[in-house]
Design a protein around this motif. Sequence first.
Motif, PDB file in Angstrom:
ATOM      1  N   SER A 132      25.278  14.858  30.868  1.00 34.50           N
ATOM      2  CA  SER A 132      26.151  14.929  29.415  1.00 34.50           C
ATOM      3  C   SER A 132      27.263  14.152  29.726  1.00 34.50           C
ATOM      4  O   SER A 132      27.863  14.346  30.742  1.00 34.50           O
ATOM      5  N   MET A 133      27.789  13.486  28.582  1.00 29.75           N
ATOM      6  CA  MET A 133      28.984  12.633  28.968  1.00 29.75           C
ATOM      7  C   MET A 133      30.176  13.301  29.074  1.00 29.75           C
ATOM      8  O   MET A 133      30.550  14.527  28.248  1.00 29.75           O
ATOM      9  N   PRO A 147      14.548  13.896  22.455  1.00 31.19           N
ATOM     10  CA  PRO A 147      14.158  15.053  23.292  1.00 31.19           C
ATOM     11  C   PRO A 147      12.778  14.657  23.547  1.00 31.19           C
ATOM     12  O   PRO A 147      12.063  14.146  22.855  1.00 31.19           O
ATOM     13  N   LEU A 148      12.422  15.412  24.763  1.00 31.14           N
ATOM     14  CA  LEU A 148      11.115  15.254  25.295  1.00 31.14           C
ATOM     15  C   LEU A 148       9.968  15.452  24.220  1.00 31.14           C
ATOM     16  O   LEU A 148       8.907  15.022  23.909  1.00 31.14           O
ATOM     17  N   SER A 149      10.179  16.509  22.975  1.00 37.30           N
ATOM     18  CA  SER A 149       9.301  16.834  22.360  1.00 37.30           C
ATOM     19  C   SER A 149       8.853  15.876  21.109  1.00 37.30           C
ATOM     20  O   SER A 149       7.977  15.791  20.345  1.00 37.30           O
ATOM     21  N   SER A 150       9.804  14.756  21.084  1.00 38.60           N
ATOM     22  CA  SER A 150       9.924  13.708  20.186  1.00 38.60           C
ATOM     23  C   SER A 150       8.673  12.573  20.500  1.00 38.60           C
ATOM     24  O   SER A 150       8.324  11.494  19.768  1.00 38.60           O
ATOM     25  N   PHE A 151       8.329  12.605  21.768  1.00 39.35           N
ATOM     26  CA  PHE A 151       7.287  11.528  22.185  1.00 39.35           C
ATOM     27  C   PHE A 151       5.867  12.008  22.279  1.00 39.35           C
ATOM     28  O   PHE A 151       5.568  13.079  22.029  1.00 39.35           O
ATOM     29  N   GLU A 152       5.078  10.893  21.744  1.00 41.68           N
ATOM     30  CA  GLU A 152       3.533  10.963  21.496  1.00 41.68           C
ATOM     31  C   GLU A 152       2.929  11.364  22.931  1.00 41.68           C
ATOM     32  O   GLU A 152       3.460  10.969  24.055  1.00 41.68           O
ATOM     33  N   PHE A 162      19.884  17.281  30.733  1.00 40.68           N
ATOM     34  CA  PHE A 162      19.639  18.725  30.026  1.00 40.68           C
ATOM     35  C   PHE A 162      20.640  19.245  29.204  1.00 40.68           C
ATOM     36  O   PHE A 162      21.919  19.097  29.820  1.00 40.68           O
ATOM     37  N   ASP A 163      20.191  19.729  28.256  1.00 36.03           N
ATOM     38  CA  ASP A 163      21.375  20.587  27.559  1.00 36.03           C
ATOM     39  C   ASP A 163      22.008  21.876  28.347  1.00 36.03           C
ATOM     40  O   ASP A 163      21.244  22.303  29.284  1.00 36.03           O
ATOM     41  N   ASP A 164      23.074  21.840  28.205  1.00 33.77           N
ATOM     42  CA  ASP A 164      23.784  23.072  28.919  1.00 33.77           C
ATOM     43  C   ASP A 164      23.537  24.332  28.607  1.00 33.77           C
ATOM     44  O   ASP A 164      24.382  25.017  27.842  1.00 33.77           O
ATOM     45  N   SER A 165      22.414  24.871  28.730  1.00 34.34           N
ATOM     46  CA  SER A 165      22.245  26.171  28.389  1.00 34.34           C
ATOM     47  C   SER A 165      21.582  26.996  29.452  1.00 34.34           C
ATOM     48  O   SER A 165      20.525  26.582  30.120  1.00 34.34           O
ATOM     49  N   SER A 166      21.941  28.359  29.740  1.00 38.53           N
ATOM     50  CA  SER A 166      21.651  29.082  30.986  1.00 38.53           C
ATOM     51  C   SER A 166      19.960  29.144  31.135  1.00 38.53           C
ATOM     52  O   SER A 166      19.370  29.049  32.133  1.00 38.53           O
ATOM     53  N   LYS A 167      19.408  29.491  29.841  1.00 38.49           N
ATOM     54  CA  LYS A 167      17.907  29.721  30.159  1.00 38.49           C
ATOM     55  C   LYS A 167      17.257  28.697  30.339  1.00 38.49           C
ATOM     56  O   LYS A 167      16.335  28.526  31.214  1.00 38.49           O
ATOM     57  N   LEU A 168      17.432  27.319  29.749  1.00 32.84           N
ATOM     58  CA  LEU A 168      17.004  26.068  29.993  1.00 32.84           C
ATOM     59  C   LEU A 168      17.106  25.812  31.594  1.00 32.84           C
ATOM     60  O   LEU A 168      16.177  25.291  32.125  1.00 32.84           O
ATOM     61  N   VAL A 205       3.718  23.459  31.384  1.00 30.20           N
ATOM     62  CA  VAL A 205       3.720  23.810  30.172  1.00 30.20           C
ATOM     63  C   VAL A 205       5.504  24.327  29.974  1.00 30.20           C
ATOM     64  O   VAL A 205       6.127  25.038  30.361  1.00 30.20           O
ATOM     65  N   VAL A 206       5.745  23.079  28.852  1.00 28.15           N
ATOM     66  CA  VAL A 206       7.156  23.301  28.419  1.00 28.15           C
ATOM     67  C   VAL A 206       7.316  23.846  27.150  1.00 28.15           C
ATOM     68  O   VAL A 206       6.857  23.426  26.099  1.00 28.15           O
ATOM     69  N   PRO A 207       7.728  24.889  26.833  1.00 27.59           N
ATOM     70  CA  PRO A 207       8.045  25.649  25.566  1.00 27.59           C
ATOM     71  C   PRO A 207       8.931  24.796  24.615  1.00 27.59           C
ATOM     72  O   PRO A 207       9.711  24.063  25.196  1.00 27.59           O
ATOM     73  N   LEU A 208       8.291  24.640  23.334  1.00 30.51           N
ATOM     74  CA  LEU A 208       9.263  23.732  22.458  1.00 30.51           C
ATOM     75  C   LEU A 208      10.855  23.863  22.356  1.00 30.51           C
ATOM     76  O   LEU A 208      11.462  23.012  22.421  1.00 30.51           O
ATOM     77  N   ALA A 209      11.184  25.303  22.586  1.00 31.98           N
ATOM     78  CA  ALA A 209      12.596  25.497  22.679  1.00 31.98           C
ATOM     79  C   ALA A 209      13.124  24.701  23.812  1.00 31.98           C
ATOM     80  O   ALA A 209      14.506  24.277  23.604  1.00 31.98           O
ATOM     81  N   PHE A 210      12.364  24.540  24.826  1.00 31.61           N
ATOM     82  CA  PHE A 210      13.058  23.613  26.172  1.00 31.61           C
ATOM     83  C   PHE A 210      12.797  22.154  26.091  1.00 31.61           C
ATOM     84  O   PHE A 210      13.658  21.637  26.275  1.00 31.61           O
ATOM     85  N   ALA A 211      11.659  21.919  25.322  1.00 25.91           N
ATOM     86  CA  ALA A 211      11.345  20.438  25.127  1.00 25.91           C
ATOM     87  C   ALA A 211      12.372  19.866  24.240  1.00 25.91           C
ATOM     88  O   ALA A 211      12.577  18.629  24.105  1.00 25.91           O
ATOM     89  N   LEU A 212      12.943  20.663  23.312  1.00 24.58           N
ATOM     90  CA  LEU A 212      13.892  20.134  22.361  1.00 24.58           C
ATOM     91  C   LEU A 212      15.269  19.961  22.914  1.00 24.58           C
ATOM     92  O   LEU A 212      16.054  19.164  22.518  1.00 24.58           O
ATOM     93  N   LYS A 213      15.361  20.540  24.209  1.00 28.66           N
ATOM     94  CA  LYS A 213      16.700  20.424  24.984  1.00 28.66           C
ATOM     95  C   LYS A 213      16.934  19.537  26.341  1.00 28.66           C
ATOM     96  O   LYS A 213      17.576  19.496  27.182  1.00 28.66           O
ATOM     97  N   ILE A 214      15.648  18.836  26.466  1.00 27.63           N
ATOM     98  CA  ILE A 214      15.443  17.790  27.561  1.00 27.63           C
ATOM     99  C   ILE A 214      15.277  16.771  27.016  1.00 27.63           C
ATOM    100  O   ILE A 214      14.371  16.250  26.167  1.00 27.63           O
ATOM    101  N   PHE A 215      16.421  15.887  27.330  1.00 25.64           N
ATOM    102  CA  PHE A 215      16.339  14.322  26.899  1.00 25.64           C
ATOM    103  C   PHE A 215      15.778  13.475  27.832  1.00 25.64           C
ATOM    104  O   PHE A 215      16.260  13.301  28.933  1.00 25.64           O
ATOM    105  N   VAL A 216      15.170  12.347  27.176  1.00 25.08           N
ATOM    106  CA  VAL A 216      14.533  11.309  28.111  1.00 25.08           C
ATOM    107  C   VAL A 216      14.448  10.107  27.497  1.00 25.08           C
ATOM    108  O   VAL A 216      14.809   9.836  26.377  1.00 25.08           O
TER     109      VAL A 216
END
Length: 223
Positions: A132-133, A147-152, A162-168, A205-216
Amino acid sequence: MKKHVNNANQEDYLKVIYQNGGLDEHVSNKVLSQKLQVSPPSVSEMLLKLSEEDYITYTPYKGAILTDKGAEVTATTIRNHRIFERFLYDSLDYSLREVHTLAEELEHVKDLDFFDKLYNFLGQPETCPHGSMINKDKIIFEKYTDPLSSFEIGSQVEIKRFDDSSKLLEFVEENSLGLGQTVNILEKNEEDDQVVISMNQNELVVPLAFALKIFVIPLENQN
Ligand SMILES: [Zn+2]
């Protein structure tokens, strides 16, 4: 009844308002109550206090929006957080998950000169260890936002943030994910709320909640 209101707590509220679009639009009490895991009456009480101190404008039934003063304080907190993370990661060898947790506490240090000095000491880094900047003013423009989830299926991508969230970050650590890694998208099933990726010949397997917070960023298609 014990009442524990300190500055750190106020800054945490402001940060959550900021992170949920509170620069431009109202963030509801409900969202704040969920994200901060505090009761609705506590949220109302804190929002009144923050509005008295001119950090937010509070409208009942709509929620809170940051004032200029509030936006500035919050951007500084986020910047301090990221500078600290850089230091803990680069110089003290803490992990991606640990730096976030520690920085949550350290970001509230009040001596702002200290952060400028630390920033210069570290060679004015562009990003925190999560990609993150490290912002210079109150609007934070992230460099990596897809996000990872936006790719085919079939795409090959490189992990940049990676988004700064403890769970991720727990998930990232458990599965040895890291910035700069190349992954292939094998399967997507939005109904199942997951993205299946491969990296280093392993499937994950990346749950969608995480795939939305991993940027690629996309790499060449391997055809
Ligand atoms: Zn970070």
